[in-house]
Each structure stands twice: as C-alpha cells, then as structure tokens.
Design a protein around this motif. Sequence first.
Motif, PDB file in Angstrom:
ATOM      1  N   TYR A 180     -68.331  76.615   2.396  1.00  0.00           N
ATOM      2  CA  TYR A 180     -68.249  75.694   1.264  1.00  0.00           C
ATOM      3  C   TYR A 180     -68.291  74.259   1.765  1.00  0.00           C
ATOM      4  O   TYR A 180     -67.897  73.932   2.884  1.00  0.00           O
ATOM      5  CB  TYR A 180     -67.026  75.951   0.392  1.00  0.00           C
ATOM      6  CG  TYR A 180     -65.672  75.662   0.992  1.00  0.00           C
ATOM      7  CD1 TYR A 180     -65.111  74.379   0.927  1.00  0.00           C
ATOM      8  CD2 TYR A 180     -64.911  76.674   1.585  1.00  0.00           C
ATOM      9  CE1 TYR A 180     -63.855  74.113   1.438  1.00  0.00           C
ATOM     10  CE2 TYR A 180     -63.653  76.422   2.096  1.00  0.00           C
ATOM     11  CZ  TYR A 180     -63.128  75.137   2.027  1.00  0.00           C
ATOM     12  OH  TYR A 180     -61.883  74.884   2.542  1.00  0.00           O
ATOM     13  N   ILE A 182     -67.480  70.135   0.620  1.00  0.00           N
ATOM     14  CA  ILE A 182     -66.814  69.201  -0.277  1.00  0.00           C
ATOM     15  C   ILE A 182     -67.665  67.940  -0.349  1.00  0.00           C
ATOM     16  O   ILE A 182     -68.008  67.345   0.674  1.00  0.00           O
ATOM     17  CB  ILE A 182     -65.400  68.861   0.200  1.00  0.00           C
ATOM     18  CG1 ILE A 182     -64.524  70.117   0.198  1.00  0.00           C
ATOM     19  CG2 ILE A 182     -64.771  67.780  -0.687  1.00  0.00           C
ATOM     20  CD1 ILE A 182     -63.125  69.900   0.734  1.00  0.00           C
ATOM     21  N   ALA A 250     -63.371  73.520   5.326  1.00  0.00           N
ATOM     22  CA  ALA A 250     -64.736  73.344   4.828  1.00  0.00           C
ATOM     23  C   ALA A 250     -65.750  73.413   5.964  1.00  0.00           C
ATOM     24  O   ALA A 250     -65.446  73.107   7.125  1.00  0.00           O
ATOM     25  CB  ALA A 250     -64.864  72.011   4.105  1.00  0.00           C
ATOM     26  N   THR A 269     -63.965  68.839  11.055  1.00  0.00           N
ATOM     27  CA  THR A 269     -64.958  69.275  10.070  1.00  0.00           C
ATOM     28  C   THR A 269     -66.132  68.301  10.104  1.00  0.00           C
ATOM     29  O   THR A 269     -65.924  67.084   9.997  1.00  0.00           O
ATOM     30  CB  THR A 269     -64.354  69.284   8.658  1.00  0.00           C
ATOM     31  OG1 THR A 269     -63.284  70.240   8.619  1.00  0.00           O
ATOM     32  CG2 THR A 269     -65.389  69.647   7.610  1.00  0.00           C
TER      33      THR A 269
END
Length: 367
Positions: A180, A182, A250, A269
């Motif tokens: 996923y 963001i 994420a 990330t």
Amino acid sequence: MRILVLANTPAHVHLYRHAVDRLGRAGHDVLVLTREYACTTDLLDYFDVPYRVYGDHETEGYSTLAFGRELGGQFLSIGLQAIRFGPDVVFGRGPYAAVAGTLTRTPVVLVLDDEPGDFNHTVSRPFADCIISPDVTRRDLGAAHYTFDGFKECAYLHPDVFEGIDNIREYLDVDPDEPYVIVRFNALDALHDTALEGFGPDQRRDLIDRLSEAATVFVSDEGDEMDLRDLPARPYDLHPAMIHDAMAEASLLVADTGTMVNEAALLGTPAIRYRGTDDHEYGEFQELERVGLAEQFDEYDAVCDRALALLGDDEVGARWQRRRQEYVGDLVNLTELLVDVARSRGNLERLEGSTRRVLRPRSQSIQ
C-alpha cells in the motif's frame, strides 16, 4: 521546575510529546499552550498531554489583515496564560515563544528546522537564549545557535524512541502482504506556504489512478477537499496519531509536503516529494537524498515514473531498511537532548559534558 511549551501544529506536538511525558514523570510541572489548527488538539488529547488553547488558526479567507488580528489576539492570550503559569523556561518557535518569554522574563529555547521561515526566525531570534536546529540547517542564527546531528523528527522517530504497533494493517484493513501507498496532499495554508502550489487537481487524480495499478492507495488530504468516491483510493481515516505506524508499514509515501517525507524516510519507507513551485533548498531533504532515504522531483511525470519503479522493485523495502539502520541509529535522540536542555533552564553551560558534546556552535559547524 515549570516548563512552558508552545505547540502550534501537529508536528510540534510530536516534537515535544515524549520530552513532556518524561519531564512530567520526573516531577516537573509542564504546560503546553496550543491553538486549534488541523489535528493539533486531537493529538494532544490522544497522547494525554496537558494543554491549554490560546486561539485558533483560520485557513479560509486568509489575508494580511486577518493574520494581524489573529496574531494580536493570540499574543494577548499567550501572555496572560504564560504569566499565570510562571515558567522557568519556554520552548517553542517564532514570535509565540518570544512573547511568552519576554513577558515572563524567562529563558527561551527555540527548536527550528530549515523551513523558509524568515519572518519567524527574524522576529524570535533576538529573544532567544538558546536556538537548537539540525546540523543540516544552512542558516547561521548567531552566537546562541547550536546544532545537533539529526532531524527534529528524531524526537519521536529515532529507533530508541519509536515503537510501532504490530496490528496497524488490521486497522487499515489490508492483508499482511498487500502493498500500500500513502499519498499526502498539502493544504498549503501555513504562513511559509504562501503562493506555493503542489499537486494540481488533475495531477492528484492521475497520480491516484497510476499508483492504484501497483498498490492499494490511501489518501491523506490535509485540506480535506478531495472526493474519492469515483477514484481507486481509500481515505486515510485512522486517528492522526497512528500515521507514523501506517507509514512505517507502507511500501511508499508520495507527497507535496515536507514533514511527512522526512518522517517516512527516517522510518525506512521510500519517500518521494513533489516540489511543485517550491524552489527553496531544504538542508533536510538534501541530506536524506544524500543517504538514499528520500527523493524529490520538480516534474510531475518524474514523480509518477519513479513511484511506479519503486513499487515494481521487490528489494526496495529491505534496501531502505538497511539504509535506515546504518544511518538513523547514529543520529541524536532529540528527546533526550530536549529533556536535558529543559533541566538546564536553557543554559547550556549547565549541561553535563556528554550532552554538551552533542551540541555544536553553528558558527563552528559551517566553517
């Protein structure tokens, strides 16, 4: 000791919350003065931080006249509450901390970064007894300016401080192996954002469409303007206090705002920042780019191409985590530093030798 903290934004809450907790548990009387802006008071409530509200920050119909009126009322409220509290030291930034320190004749500690806040820095600098900023900050704010090896986000994302929750994927309703992304859209309503532009409406929609082909997309829209009903994305609707847990898990963060890019990078990330019309050179971004934890682009298509390339690389996550371990763990734990500076009442001569060695006079570090 009585310690007063000015926390005007959600980022300021995170900056000080661990230090406030530690100082409170050590028996000191700590008060946070804040304003109603975005999710600032929501975070203070969530983390059980003692606070009082001195005003709010209007973001619509904003003008110089409105700003002046707003600021005058806030200064009056801050002054009255600060005098009533009677602090031994004041932490904050900009004219807010300067007013509190001046009216109470209290030492003022400013914790600054490399944002283009010339107004804030110019107004508050003469009133500061101690100015602390990351070493990557490029400006020199005088004899009281000291730097440390790290970022302001190290107060809450340093490996010795940050503890992510294990079940964040359950909160987000994503599978254990589901990638996923963001996406963070900036409201651009702060004073230093005046005349800046980030992702345009068409670019926002196109970005979501393209990213959704490779991962689940969560949208965090600071301005709360986007209608996602016909887009392949989900709103990030967890409590704002959980955003760092979500970022840590994420596969990628894409944003046209600065703080969350720094945060994602320090969590290991992959983080991409779209500069838009912002041509200011931030020392923080340059350093994170240097160590391979963040990237920024001037062109929208370059953002999309790089984001899709990162999502298509199965080794990206492990590579970024190795970089985080090698780099972030050696940075200064800013919470520990803030606690020590508070105990010294902003007088660095009172600091223990080990803590004093962490801070360097800015005039020396840029020679």
